[in-house]
Design a protein around this motif. Sequence first.
Motif, PDB file in Angstrom:
ATOM      1  N   ILE A   1     -21.164  -2.714  -5.857  1.00 19.04           N
ATOM      2  CA  ILE A   1     -19.782  -2.303  -6.105  1.00 19.04           C
ATOM      3  C   ILE A   1     -19.816  -0.862  -6.577  1.00 19.04           C
TER       4      ILE A   1
ATOM      5  N   ASP B   1     -17.324   2.172  -7.840  1.00 23.67           N
ATOM      6  CA  ASP B   1     -16.007   2.583  -8.315  1.00 23.67           C
ATOM      7  C   ASP B   1     -15.985   4.091  -8.541  1.00 23.67           C
TER       8      ASP B   1
ATOM      9  N   LYS C   1      -8.162   5.019  -9.301  1.00 22.54           N
ATOM     10  CA  LYS C   1      -9.513   4.561  -8.986  1.00 22.54           C
ATOM     11  C   LYS C   1      -9.550   3.834  -7.645  1.00 22.54           C
TER      12      LYS C   1
ATOM     13  N   ARG D   1     -12.229   1.295  -5.292  1.00 29.60           N
ATOM     14  CA  ARG D   1     -13.444   0.474  -5.297  1.00 29.60           C
ATOM     15  C   ARG D   1     -13.943   0.311  -3.869  1.00 29.60           C
TER      16      ARG D   1
END
Length: 201
Positions: free
Chosen positions: A118, A120, A153, A155
């Motif tokens: 992941i 971000d 943000k 992801r």
Amino acid sequence: MFTGLVETTGRVRSLERLGAQARLSLEIPFAGELEMGESVAVNGCCLTVAAMDEQGASFDLLAQTLAVTSLGDLEKDSIVNLERALQVGDRFGGHFVQGHVDATGSVVALEAQGQDHIFDVALPPEIERLCIDKGSLCVDGISLTIAELSEGKARFWITPHTFQATHLPALKAGARVNLEADLLAKHVAKLMEGFSAARGA
């Protein structure tokens, strides 16, 4: 024009400051195939080959390039993403990338999730407004699909191949990354601004 499919990684040999400008020297695996004046995307920034040798090449960085991108943060032995310009007839597997960095963001997190990661990234407002869920964003020269978009943000889910084939293993939280928004989104936004101004909105 590039695709955002990173071809390989290189290593910084030096970053020499020359007043407001700089010269970046890289160790490049495909150095023997380069020509003077050729375009290479370095962490998503289109640079021109200014000097060559058997192991690498050097690029001149303008004051504007240093102001807009994260290239000035590079240090000796930093790992960078590399992609040569798209050739006519090549398969087009990423998205339209010009190598014209719009702004920088910062790494919030890069964490393993099973075999994937992941990733971000904090986005400045001028980039966030051009992003949509499942849309494309070029991050340090990597064509990525936005899996989730929240306030300030984005992801991304990183596959094992992308993680291994790019500079991502060396990236740390807080690092600045180069961002290039989707070309079509930028054109539509500009056209809509003119439309709204014409209507007095």
